[in-house]
Design an enzyme around this catalytic site. Sequence first.
Site, PDB file in Angstrom:
ATOM      1  CE1 TYR A 147      -4.159  -1.764  -0.115  1.00  0.00           C
ATOM      2  CE2 TYR A 147      -2.827  -3.269   1.252  1.00  0.00           C
ATOM      3  CZ  TYR A 147      -3.979  -3.102   0.787  1.00  0.00           C
ATOM      4  OH  TYR A 147      -4.909  -4.040   0.380  1.00  0.00           O
ATOM      5  CG  PHE A 431     -11.240  -0.842   9.798  1.00  0.00           C
ATOM      6  CD1 PHE A 431     -11.006  -0.733   8.554  1.00  0.00           C
ATOM      7  CD2 PHE A 431     -10.331  -0.094  10.672  1.00  0.00           C
ATOM      8  CE1 PHE A 431     -10.115   0.121   8.144  1.00  0.00           C
ATOM      9  CE2 PHE A 431      -9.356   0.877  10.117  1.00  0.00           C
ATOM     10  CZ  PHE A 431      -9.109   0.816   9.092  1.00  0.00           C
TER      11      PHE A 431
END
Length: 431
Positions: A147, A431
Amino acid sequence: MVTEVRPPRRDEMAAYYRALPCANGLPSWEPADAAWHGGPEPWPPQRTPASAEQLEKLAAADIENESFHPIATFVDGECVGASATISFEVTVPGGRTARMAGVTATGVIATHRRRGYLRQMVQAMFEAAWERGEPLAMLSASEGSIYGRFGFSPATYRTRWELARHEAALLPAEPDPGSLELVDAAQAKTAWPRVHAEVRAHRVGELSPLPGRWDGLSDEADGTNGPLRFLAHRDKHGDVDGIANFRLPWSPTADRAGTLVVEALEATNSVAYRALWGLLIDFDLTKTVVAPGRPRDEPLRWMLTNPRAMRITRQTDNLWARLLDVPRALTQRSYLAPGSLNFTIDDDQMWPANNGTWHMKADDAVATCVPTDGTADLTITLSALSSLYFGGMSAQNLAHAGHITAHADGAIGHLARMFWTDPEPHNSFGF
Protein backbone atom coordinates in the site's frame (compact mmCIF):
# COMPACT_ATOMS: atom_id res chain seq x y z
CA MET A 1 -12.79 -7.94 -22.81
CA VAL A 2 -14.94 -5.48 -20.87
CA THR A 3 -13.64 -4.23 -17.50
CA GLU A 4 -15.83 -2.35 -15.01
CA VAL A 5 -14.86 -0.92 -11.64
CA ARG A 6 -18.02 -0.09 -9.73
CA PRO A 7 -20.08 -0.91 -6.63
CA PRO A 8 -21.61 -4.40 -6.84
CA ARG A 9 -25.36 -4.82 -7.12
CA ARG A 10 -27.27 -6.74 -4.47
CA ASP A 11 -27.43 -9.84 -6.69
CA GLU A 12 -23.64 -9.66 -7.21
CA MET A 13 -22.68 -9.63 -3.53
CA ALA A 14 -22.05 -13.38 -3.25
CA ALA A 15 -19.57 -13.17 -6.15
CA TYR A 16 -18.09 -10.05 -4.55
CA TYR A 17 -17.32 -11.93 -1.32
CA ARG A 18 -15.81 -14.90 -3.16
CA ALA A 19 -13.06 -12.57 -4.37
CA LEU A 20 -12.13 -11.73 -0.77
CA PRO A 21 -9.75 -13.77 1.43
CA CYS A 22 -12.10 -13.35 4.40
CA ALA A 23 -14.70 -15.43 2.55
CA ASN A 24 -12.77 -17.67 0.14
CA GLY A 25 -10.50 -19.19 2.81
CA LEU A 26 -7.23 -18.09 1.17
CA PRO A 27 -4.43 -16.40 3.17
CA SER A 28 -5.37 -12.96 4.45
CA TRP A 29 -2.20 -12.00 6.33
CA GLU A 30 1.49 -12.30 5.56
CA PRO A 31 3.16 -15.33 7.22
CA ALA A 32 4.68 -13.44 10.13
CA ASP A 33 4.05 -13.24 13.86
CA ALA A 34 1.03 -10.94 14.19
CA ALA A 35 1.01 -8.50 17.12
CA TRP A 36 -2.80 -8.54 17.16
CA HIS A 37 -2.87 -12.29 17.83
CA GLY A 38 -2.42 -13.61 21.36
CA GLY A 39 -1.68 -17.22 20.50
CA PRO A 40 1.81 -18.77 20.15
CA GLU A 41 1.39 -19.46 16.43
CA PRO A 42 2.11 -16.68 13.89
CA TRP A 43 -1.56 -16.19 12.94
CA PRO A 44 -4.81 -18.11 13.29
CA PRO A 45 -5.44 -21.10 11.02
CA GLN A 46 -7.03 -20.27 7.67
CA ARG A 47 -10.78 -20.57 7.49
CA THR A 48 -12.61 -22.77 5.01
CA PRO A 49 -14.50 -20.98 2.23
CA ALA A 50 -17.79 -19.46 3.31
CA SER A 51 -20.94 -21.37 2.48
CA ALA A 52 -23.71 -19.92 0.35
CA GLU A 53 -25.73 -19.31 3.51
CA GLN A 54 -22.83 -17.48 5.16
CA LEU A 55 -22.31 -15.35 2.06
CA GLU A 56 -25.97 -14.39 2.12
CA LYS A 57 -25.72 -13.36 5.78
CA LEU A 58 -22.67 -11.22 5.03
CA ALA A 59 -24.43 -9.54 2.14
CA ALA A 60 -27.60 -8.89 4.13
CA ALA A 61 -25.66 -7.30 6.98
CA ASP A 62 -23.50 -5.10 4.76
CA ILE A 63 -26.33 -3.92 2.54
CA GLU A 64 -28.08 -2.56 5.64
CA ASN A 65 -24.92 -0.79 6.83
CA GLU A 66 -24.90 2.74 5.44
CA SER A 67 -21.26 3.22 6.42
CA PHE A 68 -20.11 0.29 4.23
CA HIS A 69 -19.10 1.23 0.68
CA PRO A 70 -18.11 -1.77 -1.50
CA ILE A 71 -16.28 -1.57 -4.83
CA ALA A 72 -15.54 -4.38 -7.26
CA THR A 73 -13.80 -5.14 -10.54
CA PHE A 74 -15.79 -7.07 -13.13
CA VAL A 75 -14.18 -8.56 -16.24
CA ASP A 76 -16.74 -9.68 -18.80
CA GLY A 77 -19.29 -9.80 -15.99
CA GLU A 78 -17.15 -11.91 -13.62
CA CYS A 79 -16.13 -10.40 -10.26
CA VAL A 80 -12.33 -10.70 -10.11
CA GLY A 81 -11.52 -8.11 -7.45
CA ALA A 82 -13.20 -6.59 -4.44
CA SER A 83 -12.61 -4.01 -1.76
CA ALA A 84 -14.57 -1.57 0.39
CA THR A 85 -14.31 1.42 2.64
CA ILE A 86 -16.08 1.92 5.94
CA SER A 87 -16.88 5.43 7.12
CA PHE A 88 -15.43 6.09 10.57
CA GLU A 89 -14.68 9.01 12.81
CA VAL A 90 -11.11 8.99 14.11
CA THR A 91 -9.79 11.03 17.02
CA VAL A 92 -7.06 13.45 15.96
CA PRO A 93 -4.67 15.55 18.08
CA GLY A 94 -6.52 18.05 20.20
CA GLY A 95 -9.40 15.71 21.02
CA ARG A 96 -11.27 16.46 17.83
CA THR A 97 -12.57 13.91 15.35
CA ALA A 98 -12.13 13.69 11.60
CA ARG A 99 -14.12 11.70 9.09
CA MET A 100 -12.12 8.80 7.69
CA ALA A 101 -12.49 6.16 5.00
CA GLY A 102 -11.28 2.82 6.35
CA VAL A 103 -10.13 0.56 3.53
CA THR A 104 -11.00 -3.05 4.34
CA ALA A 105 -11.47 -6.55 2.93
CA THR A 106 -9.41 -6.22 -0.26
CA GLY A 107 -8.55 -8.94 -2.75
CA VAL A 108 -7.93 -9.75 -6.42
CA ILE A 109 -8.29 -13.40 -7.42
CA ALA A 110 -5.00 -15.12 -8.23
CA THR A 111 -5.73 -15.51 -11.96
CA HIS A 112 -6.14 -11.74 -12.43
CA ARG A 113 -3.32 -10.24 -10.36
CA ARG A 114 -0.80 -7.68 -11.67
CA ARG A 115 -3.21 -6.12 -14.13
CA GLY A 116 -3.82 -2.83 -12.30
CA TYR A 117 -7.22 -3.76 -10.89
CA LEU A 118 -6.28 -2.95 -7.31
CA ARG A 119 -5.05 0.50 -8.32
CA GLN A 120 -8.30 1.18 -10.14
CA MET A 121 -10.37 0.14 -7.12
CA VAL A 122 -8.27 2.26 -4.76
CA GLN A 123 -8.65 5.26 -7.07
CA ALA A 124 -12.41 4.77 -7.16
CA MET A 125 -12.55 4.52 -3.35
CA PHE A 126 -10.48 7.71 -2.98
CA GLU A 127 -12.84 9.59 -5.28
CA ALA A 128 -15.91 8.34 -3.41
CA ALA A 129 -14.38 9.26 -0.03
CA TRP A 130 -13.56 12.74 -1.31
CA GLU A 131 -17.17 13.20 -2.41
CA ARG A 132 -18.38 12.07 1.05
CA GLY A 133 -16.16 14.68 2.70
CA GLU A 134 -13.68 12.23 4.21
CA PRO A 135 -10.25 13.95 4.11
CA LEU A 136 -8.17 10.87 4.90
CA ALA A 137 -8.12 7.13 4.35
CA MET A 138 -6.64 4.46 6.62
CA LEU A 139 -6.10 0.72 6.55
CA SER A 140 -4.37 -2.20 8.24
CA ALA A 141 -1.91 -3.57 5.70
CA SER A 142 -1.96 -7.35 5.36
CA GLU A 143 1.36 -7.10 3.51
CA GLY A 144 3.84 -4.31 4.13
CA SER A 145 4.95 -3.81 0.53
CA ILE A 146 1.56 -3.26 -1.11
CA TYR A 147 0.00 0.00 0.00
CA GLY A 148 2.96 2.37 0.05
CA ARG A 149 2.62 2.81 -3.68
CA PHE A 150 -0.84 4.27 -3.11
CA GLY A 151 0.47 6.89 -0.67
CA PHE A 152 -0.30 5.04 2.58
CA SER A 153 2.28 5.00 5.35
CA PRO A 154 2.32 3.67 8.95
CA ALA A 155 0.71 6.00 11.46
CA THR A 156 0.14 3.81 14.54
CA TYR A 157 1.82 0.73 16.01
CA ARG A 158 0.78 -2.13 18.25
CA THR A 159 2.63 -4.69 20.33
CA ARG A 160 2.10 -8.09 21.87
CA TRP A 161 3.79 -8.47 25.22
CA GLU A 162 4.26 -11.19 27.82
CA LEU A 163 4.75 -10.96 31.57
CA ALA A 164 5.67 -13.82 33.89
CA ARG A 165 3.46 -13.83 36.97
CA HIS A 166 6.38 -14.22 39.38
CA GLU A 167 7.87 -10.98 38.00
CA ALA A 168 4.62 -9.01 38.00
CA ALA A 169 4.90 -7.00 41.22
CA LEU A 170 3.37 -3.53 41.18
CA LEU A 171 4.81 -0.45 42.81
CA PRO A 172 2.89 0.80 45.87
CA ALA A 173 -0.06 3.10 45.21
CA GLU A 174 -2.92 4.77 47.03
CA PRO A 175 -5.82 2.44 47.99
CA ASP A 176 -8.41 1.95 45.27
CA PRO A 177 -11.70 3.61 46.31
CA GLY A 178 -13.54 1.49 43.74
CA SER A 179 -14.02 -2.24 43.25
CA LEU A 180 -13.47 -5.07 40.77
CA GLU A 181 -16.18 -7.45 39.61
CA LEU A 182 -16.28 -10.48 37.32
CA VAL A 183 -19.29 -9.86 35.09
CA ASP A 184 -21.10 -11.80 32.38
CA ALA A 185 -21.30 -11.06 28.67
CA ALA A 186 -24.58 -9.15 28.96
CA GLN A 187 -23.05 -6.74 31.47
CA ALA A 188 -19.89 -6.42 29.36
CA LYS A 189 -21.97 -5.54 26.28
CA THR A 190 -23.47 -2.66 28.25
CA ALA A 191 -20.18 -1.45 29.73
CA TRP A 192 -17.94 -1.55 26.66
CA PRO A 193 -19.65 1.18 24.59
CA ARG A 194 -19.63 3.62 27.51
CA VAL A 195 -16.00 3.00 28.43
CA HIS A 196 -14.84 3.09 24.81
CA ALA A 197 -16.66 6.36 24.13
CA GLU A 198 -14.85 8.09 26.99
CA VAL A 199 -11.47 6.61 26.06
CA ARG A 200 -11.92 7.49 22.39
CA ALA A 201 -12.56 11.13 23.22
CA HIS A 202 -9.00 11.47 24.50
CA ARG A 203 -7.00 8.87 22.56
CA VAL A 204 -5.48 10.03 19.28
CA GLY A 205 -5.96 7.41 16.58
CA GLU A 206 -8.98 5.73 18.18
CA LEU A 207 -11.96 4.91 15.98
CA SER A 208 -15.70 5.19 16.35
CA PRO A 209 -17.14 1.68 16.82
CA LEU A 210 -19.18 0.04 14.11
CA PRO A 211 -22.79 -0.88 14.91
CA GLY A 212 -22.87 -4.15 16.83
CA ARG A 213 -19.20 -3.91 17.74
CA TRP A 214 -19.67 -5.86 21.00
CA ASP A 215 -22.74 -7.93 20.09
CA GLY A 216 -20.63 -11.07 19.65
CA LEU A 217 -19.47 -11.19 23.28
CA SER A 218 -20.58 -14.47 24.79
CA ASP A 219 -20.27 -16.61 27.89
CA GLU A 220 -20.14 -19.75 25.75
CA ALA A 221 -16.93 -21.79 25.41
CA ASP A 222 -14.80 -21.30 22.30
CA GLY A 223 -13.60 -24.79 21.44
CA THR A 224 -10.91 -25.97 23.83
CA ASN A 225 -10.09 -22.40 24.85
CA GLY A 226 -12.97 -22.10 27.23
CA PRO A 227 -15.24 -19.04 27.47
CA LEU A 228 -14.22 -15.42 27.30
CA ARG A 229 -14.24 -13.83 30.76
CA PHE A 230 -15.05 -10.24 31.65
CA LEU A 231 -13.60 -8.11 34.46
CA ALA A 232 -15.10 -4.72 35.29
CA HIS A 233 -13.92 -1.94 37.56
CA ARG A 234 -16.43 0.33 39.29
CA ASP A 235 -15.60 3.71 40.75
CA LYS A 236 -16.66 4.73 44.25
CA HIS A 237 -20.10 5.65 42.92
CA GLY A 238 -20.61 2.20 41.40
CA ASP A 239 -20.19 3.27 37.77
CA VAL A 240 -18.09 1.09 35.45
CA ASP A 241 -14.93 2.97 34.46
CA GLY A 242 -12.86 0.04 33.19
CA ILE A 243 -13.49 -3.28 31.44
CA ALA A 244 -11.32 -6.20 30.28
CA ASN A 245 -11.92 -9.32 28.20
CA PHE A 246 -9.60 -12.21 29.01
CA ARG A 247 -9.28 -15.90 28.30
CA LEU A 248 -7.52 -18.88 29.83
CA PRO A 249 -6.81 -21.02 26.77
CA TRP A 250 -6.16 -24.73 27.08
CA SER A 251 -2.71 -25.93 26.04
CA PRO A 252 -1.48 -29.48 25.30
CA THR A 253 2.08 -28.54 26.32
CA ALA A 254 3.48 -27.57 29.69
CA ASP A 255 5.33 -24.52 28.36
CA ARG A 256 2.05 -22.84 27.31
CA ALA A 257 -0.08 -24.04 30.23
CA GLY A 258 -1.25 -21.40 32.70
CA THR A 259 -1.37 -18.59 30.12
CA LEU A 260 -3.91 -15.82 30.55
CA VAL A 261 -4.60 -13.83 27.37
CA VAL A 262 -5.97 -10.30 27.77
CA GLU A 263 -7.85 -9.77 24.53
CA ALA A 264 -9.00 -6.22 25.32
CA LEU A 265 -8.68 -3.79 28.21
CA GLU A 266 -9.76 -0.16 28.48
CA ALA A 267 -10.07 2.20 31.41
CA THR A 268 -11.10 5.82 31.67
CA ASN A 269 -8.58 6.66 34.42
CA SER A 270 -5.30 5.40 35.85
CA VAL A 271 -6.88 4.00 39.03
CA ALA A 272 -9.19 1.68 37.12
CA TYR A 273 -6.39 0.80 34.69
CA ARG A 274 -4.02 -0.20 37.52
CA ALA A 275 -6.71 -2.18 39.34
CA LEU A 276 -7.64 -4.22 36.26
CA TRP A 277 -4.04 -5.09 35.44
CA GLY A 278 -3.25 -5.71 39.10
CA LEU A 279 -5.69 -8.61 39.20
CA LEU A 280 -5.00 -9.97 35.71
CA ILE A 281 -1.22 -10.18 36.15
CA ASP A 282 -1.64 -12.02 39.45
CA PHE A 283 -4.49 -14.38 38.57
CA ASP A 284 -4.59 -17.65 40.53
CA LEU A 285 -3.08 -20.76 38.93
CA THR A 286 -1.50 -18.91 36.02
CA LYS A 287 2.12 -18.48 34.96
CA THR A 288 2.11 -15.97 32.13
CA VAL A 289 0.03 -13.03 30.96
CA VAL A 290 -0.09 -12.30 27.21
CA ALA A 291 -1.59 -9.08 25.86
CA PRO A 292 -1.85 -8.58 22.08
CA GLY A 293 -2.73 -5.41 20.20
CA ARG A 294 -1.48 -3.09 22.93
CA PRO A 295 0.10 0.40 22.64
CA ARG A 296 3.86 0.66 22.34
CA ASP A 297 3.92 2.97 25.37
CA GLU A 298 1.80 0.79 27.68
CA PRO A 299 1.63 2.62 31.06
CA LEU A 300 1.70 -0.69 32.96
CA ARG A 301 5.43 -0.94 32.35
CA TRP A 302 6.01 2.07 34.61
CA MET A 303 3.84 0.57 37.37
CA LEU A 304 6.02 -2.53 37.71
CA THR A 305 8.83 -2.86 40.22
CA ASN A 306 10.82 -4.43 37.37
CA PRO A 307 9.88 -2.62 34.12
CA ARG A 308 11.93 -4.96 31.92
CA ALA A 309 9.81 -7.92 33.07
CA MET A 310 7.21 -6.88 30.50
CA ARG A 311 8.74 -8.30 27.32
CA ILE A 312 7.52 -7.24 23.90
CA THR A 313 7.36 -10.42 21.84
CA ARG A 314 5.85 -8.97 18.66
CA GLN A 315 5.53 -5.48 17.22
CA THR A 316 4.06 -4.27 13.97
CA ASP A 317 2.50 -1.27 12.34
CA ASN A 318 -1.23 -1.00 12.87
CA LEU A 319 -3.08 1.69 10.93
CA TRP A 320 -1.61 3.20 7.77
CA ALA A 321 -2.80 6.71 6.85
CA ARG A 322 -3.22 8.51 3.54
CA LEU A 323 -4.30 12.16 3.40
CA LEU A 324 -6.78 12.75 0.59
CA ASP A 325 -7.43 16.45 1.26
CA VAL A 326 -4.28 17.95 2.79
CA PRO A 327 -5.58 21.41 3.79
CA ARG A 328 -8.82 20.06 5.21
CA ALA A 329 -7.10 17.30 7.17
CA LEU A 330 -4.42 19.58 8.59
CA THR A 331 -6.94 22.14 9.82
CA GLN A 332 -9.00 19.52 11.64
CA ARG A 333 -6.31 18.74 14.21
CA SER A 334 -4.52 20.97 16.69
CA TYR A 335 -0.77 21.37 17.17
CA LEU A 336 1.44 21.16 20.23
CA ALA A 337 3.62 24.14 19.29
CA PRO A 338 2.32 27.26 17.54
CA GLY A 339 4.03 28.48 14.40
CA SER A 340 3.95 28.43 10.65
CA LEU A 341 5.59 26.44 7.85
CA ASN A 342 5.69 26.53 4.08
CA PHE A 343 5.96 23.02 2.66
CA THR A 344 5.87 21.54 -0.81
CA ILE A 345 4.14 18.25 -1.60
CA ASP A 346 4.57 16.22 -4.74
CA ASP A 347 1.67 13.78 -4.52
CA ASP A 348 2.51 11.75 -7.59
CA GLN A 349 0.49 8.82 -6.29
CA MET A 350 -3.00 9.16 -7.66
CA TRP A 351 -4.16 12.46 -6.13
CA PRO A 352 -2.57 15.58 -7.72
CA ALA A 353 -4.96 17.96 -5.91
CA ASN A 354 -2.49 17.93 -3.02
CA ASN A 355 0.45 19.05 -5.19
CA GLY A 356 2.08 22.43 -4.71
CA THR A 357 3.36 24.59 -1.89
CA TRP A 358 1.20 25.18 1.16
CA HIS A 359 1.36 27.70 3.99
CA MET A 360 0.26 26.23 7.31
CA LYS A 361 -0.16 28.32 10.44
CA ALA A 362 -1.13 26.96 13.85
CA ASP A 363 -2.15 29.20 16.74
CA ASP A 364 -3.57 27.52 19.84
CA ALA A 365 -6.48 25.34 18.69
CA VAL A 366 -6.86 27.00 15.28
CA ALA A 367 -4.90 26.04 12.17
CA THR A 368 -5.03 27.25 8.58
CA CYS A 369 -3.53 25.73 5.45
CA VAL A 370 -3.69 27.57 2.12
CA PRO A 371 -1.74 27.53 -1.17
CA THR A 372 1.20 29.94 -1.34
CA ASP A 373 3.73 31.28 -3.80
CA GLY A 374 6.24 31.71 -1.00
CA THR A 375 9.50 29.82 -0.63
CA ALA A 376 9.13 26.36 0.90
CA ASP A 377 10.81 25.66 4.24
CA LEU A 378 10.80 21.95 3.38
CA THR A 379 9.63 19.41 0.85
CA ILE A 380 7.76 16.40 2.17
CA THR A 381 6.27 13.34 0.54
CA LEU A 382 2.57 12.76 0.94
CA SER A 383 3.26 9.45 2.69
CA ALA A 384 5.54 11.14 5.24
CA LEU A 385 2.98 13.84 5.99
CA SER A 386 0.35 11.12 6.40
CA SER A 387 2.57 9.31 8.94
CA LEU A 388 3.18 12.52 10.85
CA TYR A 389 -0.49 13.50 10.88
CA PHE A 390 -1.36 11.64 14.09
CA GLY A 391 1.83 12.73 15.84
CA GLY A 392 3.42 9.37 16.58
CA MET A 393 6.24 9.29 14.05
CA SER A 394 9.66 10.94 14.06
CA ALA A 395 10.17 13.76 11.56
CA GLN A 396 13.93 13.35 11.97
CA ASN A 397 13.77 9.66 11.03
CA LEU A 398 11.62 10.45 8.00
CA ALA A 399 14.12 13.11 6.98
CA HIS A 400 17.05 10.70 7.35
CA ALA A 401 15.15 8.26 5.11
CA GLY A 402 14.80 10.91 2.41
CA HIS A 403 11.07 11.57 2.80
CA ILE A 404 11.59 15.16 4.02
CA THR A 405 14.12 17.67 2.68
CA ALA A 406 14.77 20.88 4.59
CA HIS A 407 15.31 24.15 2.75
CA ALA A 408 15.60 26.33 5.86
CA ASP A 409 17.56 25.91 9.09
CA GLY A 410 15.55 24.28 11.86
CA ALA A 411 12.60 23.38 9.60
CA ILE A 412 12.62 19.67 10.52
CA GLY A 413 12.74 20.37 14.25
CA HIS A 414 9.93 22.90 13.97
CA LEU A 415 7.84 20.40 12.02
CA ALA A 416 8.49 17.75 14.67
CA ARG A 417 7.50 20.04 17.57
CA MET A 418 4.28 21.11 15.89
CA PHE A 419 3.05 17.61 15.01
CA TRP A 420 4.21 15.66 18.09
CA THR A 421 1.61 13.91 20.27
CA ASP A 422 2.01 12.41 23.75
CA PRO A 423 1.04 9.65 24.34
CA GLU A 424 1.54 7.96 21.01
CA PRO A 425 -1.56 7.45 18.87
CA HIS A 426 -3.22 4.07 19.18
CA ASN A 427 -6.38 2.33 18.09
CA SER A 428 -7.75 -0.67 19.91
CA PHE A 429 -9.47 -2.57 17.09
CA GLY A 430 -9.18 -3.24 13.39
CA PHE A 431 -11.72 -3.24 10.61
